[in-house]
Design a protein around this motif. Structure first.
Motif, mmCIF file in Angstrom:
data_model
loop_
_atom_site.group_PDB
_atom_site.id
_atom_site.type_symbol
_atom_site.label_atom_id
_atom_site.label_comp_id
_atom_site.label_asym_id
_atom_site.label_seq_id
_atom_site.Cartn_x
_atom_site.Cartn_y
_atom_site.Cartn_z
ATOM 1 N N GLN A 16 0.895 -1.167 -0.060
ATOM 2 C CA GLN A 16 0.523 0.196 -0.055
ATOM 3 C C GLN A 16 1.088 1.477 0.378
ATOM 4 O O GLN A 16 0.567 1.680 -0.753
ATOM 5 C CB GLN A 16 -1.162 -0.208 1.348
ATOM 6 N N GLU A 17 2.008 1.378 0.391
ATOM 7 C CA GLU A 17 3.066 2.239 0.871
ATOM 8 C C GLU A 17 3.074 2.447 -0.805
ATOM 9 O O GLU A 17 3.393 3.734 -1.150
ATOM 10 C CB GLU A 17 4.108 1.712 1.932
ATOM 11 N N LYS A 18 4.132 1.575 -1.499
ATOM 12 C CA LYS A 18 4.604 1.595 -2.288
ATOM 13 C C LYS A 18 3.474 2.248 -3.767
ATOM 14 O O LYS A 18 3.706 3.407 -4.627
ATOM 15 C CB LYS A 18 4.759 0.215 -3.158
ATOM 16 N N THR A 19 2.382 1.749 -3.995
ATOM 17 C CA THR A 19 1.332 2.038 -4.206
ATOM 18 C C THR A 19 1.336 3.541 -4.231
ATOM 19 O O THR A 19 0.544 4.539 -5.020
ATOM 20 C CB THR A 19 -0.733 1.311 -3.976
ATOM 21 N N PHE A 20 1.128 4.120 -2.660
ATOM 22 C CA PHE A 20 0.573 5.534 -2.643
ATOM 23 C C PHE A 20 1.771 6.983 -2.797
ATOM 24 O O PHE A 20 1.352 7.279 -3.916
ATOM 25 C CB PHE A 20 0.158 5.585 -0.985
ATOM 26 N N ASP A 21 3.100 6.103 -3.542
ATOM 27 C CA ASP A 21 4.162 6.638 -3.460
ATOM 28 C C ASP A 21 4.004 6.840 -4.683
ATOM 29 O O ASP A 21 4.107 7.582 -4.943
ATOM 30 C CB ASP A 21 5.466 6.246 -2.818
ATOM 31 N N GLY A 22 3.624 5.905 -5.532
ATOM 32 C CA GLY A 22 4.001 5.754 -7.000
ATOM 33 C C GLY A 22 2.957 6.776 -7.394
ATOM 34 O O GLY A 22 2.240 7.202 -8.504
ATOM 35 N N PHE A 23 1.364 7.070 -6.693
ATOM 36 C CA PHE A 23 0.395 7.857 -7.141
ATOM 37 C C PHE A 23 0.422 9.577 -6.912
ATOM 38 O O PHE A 23 0.495 10.041 -7.524
ATOM 39 C CB PHE A 23 -1.145 7.890 -5.684
ATOM 40 N N ILE A 24 1.402 9.211 -5.603
ATOM 41 C CA ILE A 24 1.904 11.160 -6.028
ATOM 42 C C ILE A 24 2.874 11.544 -6.372
ATOM 43 O O ILE A 24 2.704 12.787 -7.165
ATOM 44 C CB ILE A 24 2.287 11.086 -3.661
ATOM 45 N N ARG A 25 3.345 10.249 -6.587
ATOM 46 C CA ARG A 25 4.563 11.067 -7.788
ATOM 47 C C ARG A 25 3.647 11.249 -8.419
ATOM 48 O O ARG A 25 4.563 11.821 -9.716
ATOM 49 C CB ARG A 25 5.703 9.230 -7.971
ATOM 50 N N MET A 26 2.871 10.425 -9.476
ATOM 51 C CA MET A 26 2.086 10.725 -10.382
ATOM 52 C C MET A 26 1.682 11.777 -10.551
ATOM 53 O O MET A 26 1.280 12.500 -11.488
ATOM 54 C CB MET A 26 1.261 9.837 -10.874
ATOM 55 N N VAL A 27 0.446 12.580 -9.780
ATOM 56 C CA VAL A 27 -0.071 13.459 -9.249
ATOM 57 C C VAL A 27 0.839 14.564 -9.425
ATOM 58 O O VAL A 27 0.491 15.284 -9.978
ATOM 59 C CB VAL A 27 -0.427 13.290 -8.278
#
Length: 46
Positions: A16-27
């Protein structure tokens, strides 16, 4: 019911942390690209 005791904070949330980090990076990249595109359009049409 269930005999196991749940301890708060014991679940593995690395995925979940990796997914959230990827989402924040994409945004973040999307916002930067959008701002740069708007500046470019403003300079070209200026």
């Amino acid at each position: 019911m269930a005999d196991s005791k749940y301890e708060h904070g014991s679940m593995d949330i690395s995925v979940q942390e990796k997914t959230f980090d990827g989402f924040i990076r994409m945004v973040t990249w999307g916002a930067v690209i959008s701002i740069l595109l708007l500046i470019f359009i403003g300079l070209v049409n200026g």
